[in-house]
Design a protein around this motif. Sequence first.
Motif, PDB file in Angstrom:
ATOM      1  N   UNK A   1       0.848  -1.190   0.000  1.00 52.42           N
ATOM      2  CA  UNK A   1       0.000   0.000   0.000  1.00 52.42           C
ATOM      3  C   UNK A   1       0.889   1.247   0.000  1.00 52.42           C
ATOM      4  N   UNK A   2       0.859   2.043  -1.064  1.00 56.34           N
ATOM      5  CA  UNK A   2       1.671   3.269  -1.067  1.00 56.34           C
ATOM      6  C   UNK A   2       1.091   4.289  -0.087  1.00 56.34           C
ATOM      7  N   UNK A   3       1.952   4.911   0.688  1.00 61.15           N
ATOM      8  CA  UNK A   3       1.507   5.937   1.634  1.00 61.15           C
ATOM      9  C   UNK A   3       1.424   7.263   0.881  1.00 61.15           C
ATOM     10  N   UNK A   4       0.301   7.395   0.133  1.00 59.04           N
ATOM     11  CA  UNK A   4       0.022   8.622  -0.609  1.00 59.04           C
ATOM     12  C   UNK A   4      -1.420   9.028  -0.318  1.00 59.04           C
ATOM     13  N   UNK A   5      -1.710  10.308  -0.485  1.00 58.67           N
ATOM     14  CA  UNK A   5      -3.030  10.846  -0.138  1.00 58.67           C
ATOM     15  C   UNK A   5      -4.165  10.193  -0.924  1.00 58.67           C
ATOM     16  N   UNK A   6      -3.924   9.793  -2.171  1.00 62.29           N
ATOM     17  CA  UNK A   6      -4.981   9.170  -2.973  1.00 62.29           C
ATOM     18  C   UNK A   6      -5.382   7.793  -2.445  1.00 62.29           C
ATOM     19  N   UNK A   7      -4.523   7.162  -1.670  1.00 67.47           N
ATOM     20  CA  UNK A   7      -4.798   5.805  -1.184  1.00 67.47           C
ATOM     21  C   UNK A   7      -5.113   5.811   0.311  1.00 67.47           C
ATOM     22  N   UNK A   8      -4.205   6.326   1.123  1.00 68.29           N
ATOM     23  CA  UNK A   8      -4.392   6.303   2.579  1.00 68.29           C
ATOM     24  C   UNK A   8      -5.310   7.454   2.976  1.00 68.29           C
ATOM     25  N   UNK A   9      -6.503   7.088   3.408  1.00 67.83           N
ATOM     26  CA  UNK A   9      -7.520   8.085   3.756  1.00 67.83           C
ATOM     27  C   UNK A   9      -7.418   8.547   5.207  1.00 67.83           C
ATOM     28  N   UNK A  10      -7.087   7.605   6.118  1.00 67.65           N
ATOM     29  CA  UNK A  10      -7.061   7.946   7.539  1.00 67.65           C
ATOM     30  C   UNK A  10      -6.179   6.957   8.296  1.00 67.65           C
ATOM     31  N   UNK A  11      -5.414   7.492   9.230  1.00 68.15           N
ATOM     32  CA  UNK A  11      -4.651   6.661  10.163  1.00 68.15           C
ATOM     33  C   UNK A  11      -5.123   7.040  11.556  1.00 68.15           C
ATOM     34  N   UNK A  12      -5.747   6.084  12.230  1.00 67.67           N
ATOM     35  CA  UNK A  12      -6.297   6.319  13.557  1.00 67.67           C
ATOM     36  C   UNK A  12      -5.542   5.457  14.562  1.00 67.67           C
ATOM     37  N   UNK A  13      -4.582   6.080  15.256  1.00 71.48           N
ATOM     38  CA  UNK A  13      -3.760   5.340  16.204  1.00 71.48           C
ATOM     39  C   UNK A  13      -4.584   4.811  17.376  1.00 71.48           C
ATOM     40  N   UNK A  14      -5.585   5.579  17.799  1.00 71.96           N
ATOM     41  CA  UNK A  14      -6.394   5.162  18.949  1.00 71.96           C
ATOM     42  C   UNK A  14      -7.174   3.887  18.660  1.00 71.96           C
ATOM     43  N   UNK A  15      -7.740   3.782  17.457  1.00 71.76           N
ATOM     44  CA  UNK A  15      -8.506   2.576  17.117  1.00 71.76           C
ATOM     45  C   UNK A  15      -7.610   1.491  16.533  1.00 71.76           C
ATOM     46  N   UNK A  16      -6.348   1.860  16.200  1.00 79.22           N
ATOM     47  CA  UNK A  16      -5.419   0.887  15.638  1.00 79.22           C
ATOM     48  C   UNK A  16      -5.741   0.509  14.210  1.00 79.22           C
ATOM     49  N   UNK A  17      -6.236   1.490  13.445  1.00 75.74           N
ATOM     50  CA  UNK A  17      -6.718   1.171  12.113  1.00 75.74           C
ATOM     51  C   UNK A  17      -6.316   2.213  11.070  1.00 75.74           C
ATOM     52  N   UNK A  18      -5.985   1.714   9.888  1.00 75.74           N
ATOM     53  CA  UNK A  18      -5.709   2.550   8.717  1.00 75.74           C
ATOM     54  C   UNK A  18      -6.818   2.278   7.712  1.00 75.74           C
ATOM     55  N   UNK A  19      -7.424   3.348   7.212  1.00 73.04           N
ATOM     56  CA  UNK A  19      -8.456   3.219   6.192  1.00 73.04           C
ATOM     57  C   UNK A  19      -7.882   3.670   4.863  1.00 73.04           C
ATOM     58  N   UNK A  20      -8.060   2.805   3.838  1.00 71.12           N
ATOM     59  CA  UNK A  20      -7.534   3.141   2.520  1.00 71.12           C
ATOM     60  C   UNK A  20      -8.642   3.101   1.482  1.00 71.12           C
ATOM     61  N   UNK A  21      -8.402   3.795   0.368  1.00 69.62           N
ATOM     62  CA  UNK A  21      -9.266   3.701  -0.799  1.00 69.62           C
ATOM     63  C   UNK A  21      -8.516   2.848  -1.811  1.00 69.62           C
ATOM     64  N   UNK A  22      -9.135   1.765  -2.218  1.00 72.68           N
ATOM     65  CA  UNK A  22      -8.490   0.865  -3.171  1.00 72.68           C
ATOM     66  C   UNK A  22      -8.374   1.531  -4.536  1.00 72.68           C
ATOM     67  N   UNK A  23      -7.171   1.489  -5.085  1.00 74.72           N
ATOM     68  CA  UNK A  23      -6.959   1.941  -6.453  1.00 74.72           C
ATOM     69  C   UNK A  23      -6.938   0.698  -7.337  1.00 74.72           C
ATOM     70  N   UNK A  24      -7.297   0.858  -8.579  1.00 74.27           N
ATOM     71  CA  UNK A  24      -7.294  -0.263  -9.508  1.00 74.27           C
ATOM     72  C   UNK A  24      -5.896  -0.872  -9.589  1.00 74.27           C
ATOM     73  N   UNK A  25      -5.825  -2.181  -9.484  1.00 71.00           N
ATOM     74  CA  UNK A  25      -4.555  -2.892  -9.579  1.00 71.00           C
ATOM     75  C   UNK A  25      -3.795  -3.000  -8.265  1.00 71.00           C
ATOM     76  N   UNK A  26      -4.307  -2.410  -7.196  1.00 73.83           N
ATOM     77  CA  UNK A  26      -3.602  -2.456  -5.914  1.00 73.83           C
ATOM     78  C   UNK A  26      -3.615  -3.863  -5.323  1.00 73.83           C
ATOM     79  N   UNK A  27      -4.737  -4.553  -5.515  1.00 68.12           N
ATOM     80  CA  UNK A  27      -4.875  -5.931  -5.024  1.00 68.12           C
ATOM     81  C   UNK A  27      -5.168  -6.819  -6.220  1.00 68.12           C
ATOM     82  N   UNK A  28      -4.458  -7.951  -6.275  1.00 68.49           N
ATOM     83  CA  UNK A  28      -4.678  -8.888  -7.393  1.00 68.49           C
ATOM     84  C   UNK A  28      -6.070  -9.440  -7.399  1.00 68.49           C
TER      85      UNK A  28
END
Length: 175
Positions: free
Chosen positions: A148-175
């Motif tokens: 997962x590239x750490x770029x604004x178009x992909x990584x939407x939110x990093x929430x340390x308190x909840x222990x979760x990263x929310x991403x927006x899938x880009x085409x081709x990111x996952x096989x």
Amino acid sequence: MVDQYFQVGKIVNTQALRGELRVLASTDFPEERFQVGSELAIFKDKELLAQVEVDGHRLHKNFHLLHFKGYDSINDVEIFKGTQLKVHASQRQEELGENEFYYDEIVGLEVVTDQGQYLGKVREILALPANDVFAVQSPEPGHKDILIPYIADVVQNIDLESGQITIQLMEGLID
């Protein structure tokens, strides 16, 4: 209280005969961490091998070449191959800017898509020239890491308190 250390690099090999070591950085602040005069700790697994002071630093290809005060030959530093370079918690910068995180805060976080699909946990961070890349270990055995590239178009939110990263899938990111 047990001293707390944070990894800033991995010693991968020696360099030449005069005690230099090849280091892969795992910090966003290599210029600061590896500058002449910096104090670092060398660990093998959880065992502290040595406290060292940087007295030489230069870049060579994708490596930081470090020399430590008092370690002047390859024979002095061969024992450090495959070890971790760490910095004491007291030397850690207190405040980071918005959307800046320490690597150890990110590793272990769960990654989900903005649609709620669980992808896995961040196993490591690859520091590449263009941007950092999160290597996410799939929960399914035998599957490759998801990168997962750490770029604004992909990584939407990093929430340390909840222990979760929310991403927006880009085409081709996952096989």
